[in-house]
Scaffold this motif. Structure first.
Motif, short mmCIF file in Angstrom:
data_model
loop_
_atom_site.label_atom_id
_atom_site.label_comp_id
_atom_site.label_asym_id
_atom_site.label_seq_id
_atom_site.Cartn_x
_atom_site.Cartn_y
_atom_site.Cartn_z
N VAL A 244 -2.27 -5.58 4.70
CA VAL A 244 -1.11 -5.11 3.95
C VAL A 244 0.19 -5.68 4.51
CG1 VAL A 244 0.27 -2.98 3.72
CG2 VAL A 244 -2.14 -2.98 3.07
N ASP A 245 1.13 -6.04 3.60
CA ASP A 245 2.45 -6.51 4.05
C ASP A 245 3.41 -5.34 4.21
OD1 ASP A 245 1.99 -9.42 3.95
OD2 ASP A 245 1.66 -9.04 1.82
N ILE A 246 3.35 -4.41 3.25
CA ILE A 246 4.26 -3.25 3.30
C ILE A 246 3.45 -1.97 3.06
CG2 ILE A 246 6.30 -2.15 2.27
CD1 ILE A 246 7.18 -4.86 1.23
N LEU A 247 3.58 -1.01 3.97
CA LEU A 247 2.98 0.31 3.75
C LEU A 247 4.12 1.31 3.52
CD1 LEU A 247 0.76 2.55 3.85
CD2 LEU A 247 1.06 2.59 6.33
N LEU B 202 0.86 -1.18 0.00
CA LEU B 202 0.00 0.00 0.00
C LEU B 202 0.90 1.24 0.00
CD1 LEU B 202 -2.94 1.10 0.32
CD2 LEU B 202 -2.64 0.91 2.78
N VAL B 203 0.63 2.16 -0.92
CA VAL B 203 1.48 3.35 -1.03
C VAL B 203 0.59 4.59 -0.91
CG1 VAL B 203 3.10 4.62 -2.53
CG2 VAL B 203 3.03 2.11 -2.62
N THR B 204 1.04 5.59 -0.14
CA THR B 204 0.35 6.89 -0.19
C THR B 204 1.24 7.86 -0.96
OG1 THR B 204 1.31 7.84 1.85
CG2 THR B 204 -0.68 6.49 2.09
N ALA B 205 0.61 8.77 -1.69
CA ALA B 205 1.39 9.68 -2.53
C ALA B 205 0.70 11.03 -2.69
CB ALA B 205 1.57 9.05 -3.92
N GLY B 206 1.51 12.00 -3.08
CA GLY B 206 0.97 13.32 -3.42
C GLY B 206 0.73 14.18 -2.20
N PRO B 207 0.19 15.37 -2.41
CA PRO B 207 -0.13 16.24 -1.28
C PRO B 207 -1.55 15.93 -0.80
CG PRO B 207 -0.64 17.36 -3.32
CD PRO B 207 -0.19 15.97 -3.71
N THR B 208 -1.96 16.53 0.28
CA THR B 208 -3.40 16.58 0.54
C THR B 208 -3.82 18.04 0.44
OG1 THR B 208 -3.22 16.84 2.93
CG2 THR B 208 -3.31 14.57 2.07
N GLN B 209 -5.08 18.26 0.16
CA GLN B 209 -5.62 19.63 0.12
C GLN B 209 -6.66 19.73 1.22
OE1 GLN B 209 -7.26 20.04 -3.82
NE2 GLN B 209 -5.26 20.45 -4.75
N GLU B 210 -6.53 20.80 2.01
CA GLU B 210 -7.45 20.99 3.13
C GLU B 210 -8.24 22.26 2.87
OE1 GLU B 210 -7.34 18.51 5.23
OE2 GLU B 210 -5.51 17.64 4.40
N PRO B 211 -9.45 22.14 2.34
CA PRO B 211 -10.20 23.32 1.90
C PRO B 211 -10.79 24.12 3.07
CG PRO B 211 -11.44 21.31 1.46
CD PRO B 211 -10.14 20.87 2.05
N PHE B 212 -10.88 25.43 2.87
CA PHE B 212 -11.62 26.23 3.86
C PHE B 212 -12.78 26.99 3.23
CE2 PHE B 212 -9.46 30.22 2.83
CZ PHE B 212 -8.19 29.80 2.42
N ASP B 213 -12.84 26.99 1.89
CA ASP B 213 -14.08 27.38 1.23
C ASP B 213 -14.15 26.60 -0.09
OD1 ASP B 213 -12.73 28.74 -0.78
OD2 ASP B 213 -13.32 30.75 -0.14
N ALA B 214 -15.10 26.92 -0.93
CA ALA B 214 -15.32 26.07 -2.12
C ALA B 214 -14.16 26.10 -3.11
CB ALA B 214 -16.61 26.49 -2.81
N VAL B 215 -13.33 27.15 -3.07
CA VAL B 215 -12.27 27.27 -4.07
C VAL B 215 -10.87 27.41 -3.48
CG1 VAL B 215 -13.78 28.28 -5.83
CG2 VAL B 215 -12.56 29.78 -4.23
N ARG B 216 -10.74 27.42 -2.14
CA ARG B 216 -9.41 27.64 -1.56
C ARG B 216 -9.06 26.53 -0.57
NH1 ARG B 216 -11.97 32.70 -1.07
NH2 ARG B 216 -11.18 34.30 -2.49
#
Ligand code: C5P
Length: 407
Positions: A269-272, A193-207
């Motif tokens: 999962v065997d490897i994270l 299992l792999v996690t990738a990329g950024p996360t986005q934490e919204p505070f309104d509909a466009v930001r």
């Protein structure tokens, strides 16, 4: 660098194989091409000879030939079977698959394939109705039982002008996948299992709050694990990258969503490998619609996001391997060691994101692999190469991957 055999079948996708041969050579491999008589109708041996700088093999009845160093290429197909370390057939036509599945050796390529003991990848290309034909599907199933691995076909536009399932992968993708398969099958039967990329934490509909992670490192890890035989799931934050071939991809936006997806799968999962650059905090409130510019001068109240990796470390059972990343401004081994202990990790990939060509967005990365056993310093590598070094090192961890079977 490897000695690779590229088998070319008689289909129009053979034009892509010329580019493929050239790419593999540019990456430092020696490439010898073997054409079926039908393939030579589409692309000439001279094309491949010029692109690879190596002798090109053809019909069974060609007179014996001599290599640059005077090496005898008589009994050429058997000689080639001894010379090659791995083989890729692209395009693999319906006729070729049928012949190989029933053990026929009517031309040079099929003779070579029967005599060759190394790993063989097959990249089919044909009209979508041919691919769907039960005889072809039976050949595919049979070849898979024999241990051959298939790369594609994929859905897309076909030479006939129709759309359908039967298109060969592009040269670049095939070159990457072929190289990924050269590292062996040590993750065969493992679930990664792999996690990738950024996360986005919204505070309104466009930001939103986010970071510049491109996802390249995580995607390279997922693709590398697939090449080494693993069953791979990738949980990705928002990126511009296409889904890696052969990998199950789930796209999320926020850390909380990533956490839910990872937690649900983790027991199996065997490897994270947590390569995602998860936003540490999220806005406490979400405003419906778009906040007016004039009203934006408020103070954004934040609250912490779940630490996905730390939580999985807490739940880790014997035999599960956890690999985390530490992006530091400068190499701070102490903080990597702290992370190793605090999050109960088996390895921390410490990388310096301050230098040019390193870390976020770059195609290359310079890293230290920190484990309880010690520290391995790596040179500046492509993210694909680094991904393989990480799995190489994971093999040496207590409970790490054992070599799998297959061709
Ligand atoms: O503590 P730090 O954020 O530096 O740890 C980085 C490692 O932890 C990375 O492997 C990252 O994917 C993971 N992480 C996580 N969840 C978070 C923060 C980091 O899984 N909320």
């Amino acid at each position: 660098m490897a000695r690779l055999v590229l088998g070319v079948g008689g289909g129009i996708a053979a034009f892509k194989s010329a580019h493929l041969a050239s790419l593999l050579r540019k990456r430092g491999h020696r490439v010898r091409v073997i054409l079926t008589p039908a393939a030579a109708q589409f692309v000439t041996p001279l094309t491949f000879e010029s692109l690879t700088g190596e002798p090109v093999y053809g019909d069974l009845w060609d007179p014996p030939r001599y290599g640059d160093d005077g090496e005898i290429l008589g009994e050429a197909h058997i000689h080639l079977a001894r010379w090659g370390e791995a083989a890729l057939v692209a395009p693999a036509t319906a006729d070729l698959l049928g012949q190989l599945a029933s053990g026929q050796a009517r031309d040079g390529l099929t003779t070579f394939l029967l005599a060759f003991g190394g790993p063989v990848l097959l990249a089919p290309a044909m009209h979508h109705r041919m691919w769907a034909h039960p005889a072809v599907q039976e050949s595919v199933a049979r070849l898979q039982r024999f241990g051959y691995r298939f790369l594609g076909p994929v859905a897309g536009s076909l030479a006939s002008g129709e759309e359908g399932w039967g298109r060969m992968l592009e040269a670049q993708e095939l070159a990457d996948l072929f190289e990924d398969h050269l590292h062996g099958r040590d993750l065969q039967g493992k679930r990664v299992l792999v996690t990738a990329g950024p996360t986005q934490e919204p505070f309104d509909a466009v930001r939103h709050i986010s970071n510049p992670s491109s996802g390249k490192m995580g995607y390279a890890l997922a693709q590398a694990a697939f090449g080494r035989g693993a069953q791979v799931v990738l949980i990705s934050g928002p990126t511009c990258l296409p889904d890696p071939y052969g990998v199950e991809v789930h796209r999320v936006q926020r850390a909380e969503e990533m956490y839910q997806e990872v937690a649900r799968r983790f027991p199996e999962v065997d490897i994270l490998v947590a390569a995602a650059a998860v936003a540490d905090h999220r806005p406490k409130e979400f405003h419906e619609g778009k906040i007016r510019k004039e009203d934006l001068l408020f103070q954004l109240e934040l609250e912490p996001n779940p630490d996905i990796l730390k939580e999985m470390g807490r739940r880790k059972k014997k035999g599960q391997i956890l690999i985390g990343f530490a992006a530091e401004w400068g190499m701070d081994e102490g903080s990597a060691r702290k992370k190793l202990l605090e999050k109960r990790l088996d390895m921390v990939v410490l990388n310096d994101v301050s230098g040019p060509g390193e870390g976020f967005r770059a195609d290359t990365n310079r890293a230290f692999l920190v484990t309880a056993q010690g520290v391995q310093e790596l040179p500046l590598l492509s993210k694909r190469e680094l991904a393989h070094r990480i799995f190489d090192a994971a093999k040496d961890l207590p409970g790490g991957g054992r070599p799998g079977g297959g061709r």
